[in-house]
Design an enzyme around this catalytic site. Structure first.
Site, PDB file in Angstrom:
ATOM      1  N   GLY A   1       8.968   2.276   6.470  1.00 31.02           N
ATOM      2  CA  GLY A   1       9.777   1.086   6.263  1.00 31.02           C
ATOM      3  C   GLY A   1       9.341  -0.073   7.160  1.00 31.02           C
ATOM      4  O   GLY A   1       8.158  -0.241   7.474  1.00 31.02           O
ATOM      5  N   SER A   2      10.306  -0.841   7.583  1.00 32.65           N
ATOM      6  CA  SER A   2      10.023  -2.086   8.306  1.00 32.65           C
ATOM      7  C   SER A   2       9.492  -1.888   9.719  1.00 32.65           C
ATOM      8  O   SER A   2       9.182  -2.877  10.398  1.00 32.65           O
ATOM      9  CB  SER A   2      11.286  -2.949   8.355  1.00 32.65           C
ATOM     10  N   THR A   3       9.393  -0.652  10.186  1.00 29.52           N
ATOM     11  CA  THR A   3       8.818  -0.440  11.521  1.00 29.52           C
ATOM     12  C   THR A   3       7.343  -0.829  11.568  1.00 29.52           C
ATOM     13  O   THR A   3       6.777  -0.977  12.651  1.00 29.52           O
ATOM     14  CB  THR A   3       8.965   1.029  11.963  1.00 29.52           C
TER      15      THR A   3
END
Length: 311
Positions: free
Chosen positions: A27-29
């Site tokens: 995801g957005s990591t």
């Protein structure tokens, strides 16, 4: 034997070392690494601000953002996890450059920790998409990859090493488990194995500092996705939340955990502390837990706070 069978058939896979062997959509990591790519390739300079209306138009397709963020720069996009900003960044960069920076940070390859069952993760190339889907390459693949969705997979250890590199000035170290060796009579024969550098990324410190400011805001800015999890007057923490969509549509049949839902998003938080002169990197994944800011960030922030309190 019945207990062993139950564990083996449990959809949570409790016998698997999830830090090394299991791979996940991050995801957005991964957005801080895309930010570094944009800075290094001067794309951020050419497109300093993006207007987020809640979606990104790609041909006839509309890729949704989490909300309408309005006019955002790099820092605000990291703080609020604006997909639209990173879609624009990724489209301008192109998949080849996104792939390069992801692999530079160690994704898609084993870390070298020395455990045979370690997984390498997976960062797709342009050719892989063409071969796998039997269709011409689509820009949408690049956009999905840049926000840690689609076919992108990482291990928790890879993510921890990448965030350590963001914290330490851009150095990827080989992880180690052994602190010392003792003989059969418990005499210490070797201690203090030196750290081994795998790669120096060569990222200018001003670029790292720009990304760190956004990551500090994730936890400490009122608009940050982990702001509600912060501990006022605690150690200053920098990080990034992630909420990774999953494709499973079934629910667990586990007797012990009947409400464990395989179609619920993974909740992530990755970061380091103290944000100034960092000492510790951390990654928390709550499998099928939901939103990263709500479920993973509090665990990470409390763990870091307690670590430094005991220090």
């Amino acid at each position: 034997m019945a207990r062993a069978k139950e564990l083996d058939t449990d959809p949570r896979r409790p016998r698997i070392d999830k830090t090394l062997y299991e791979i996940y959509q991050p995801g957005s990591t991964l957005k801080p690494m895309v930010a570094i790519a944009g800075l290094m390739e001067h794309v951020v300079k050419d497109h300093p601000r993006v207007t987020c209306g809640g979606y990104y138009e790609l041909g006839r397709d509309r890729k949704r953002c989490t909300q309408v963020h309005g006019d955002v720069d790099l820092r605000a996009a990291l703080v609020q996890s604006c997909n639209v900003y990173f879609y624009r960044l990724a489209e301008t960069l192109g998949l080849d450059r996104v792939y390069k920076y992801f692999t530079d940070f160690g994704f898609g390859q084993k870390t070298g920790i020395g455990i045979n069952t370690e997984a390498a993760g997976f960062i797709p190339t342009r050719q892989w998409y063409v071969d796998h889907y039997k269709t011409p390459f689509r820009i949408g693949y690049t956009l999905n990859e840049a926000i840690g969705q689609g076919n992108t997979r990482v291990t928790l250890l890879q993510l921890a090493m990448a965030y350590a590199a963001l914290a330490n000035g851009g150095v990827i170290y080989a992880p180690k488990l052994v602190n010392g060796v003792r003989s059969h009579d418990k005499e210490v024969v070797e201690r203090g194995f030196p750290a081994k550098i795998k790669k120096t990324l060569g990222i200018p410190q001003e670029y790292l500092e720009e990304v760190r400011k956004g990551m500090i805001g994730v936890v400490n800015d009122s608009k940050g996705t982990a702001f509600d999890a912060r501990i006022p007057d605690g150690v200053l923490i920098a990080g990034k939340t992630g909420t990774a969509q999953v494709s499973q549509q079934a629910e667990s049949t586990s007797i012990a955990f009947p409400n464990f839902q395989l179609n619920r998003d993974h909740a992530w938080f990755a970061g380091f502390a103290p944000a100034i002169q960092p000492e510790l990197a951390i990654v928390v994944l709550v499998e099928h837990g939901g939103g990263g800011g709500k479920y993973a960030a509090p665990i990470a922030i409390n763990a870091l706070t307690e670590y430094f309190r005991q220090r």
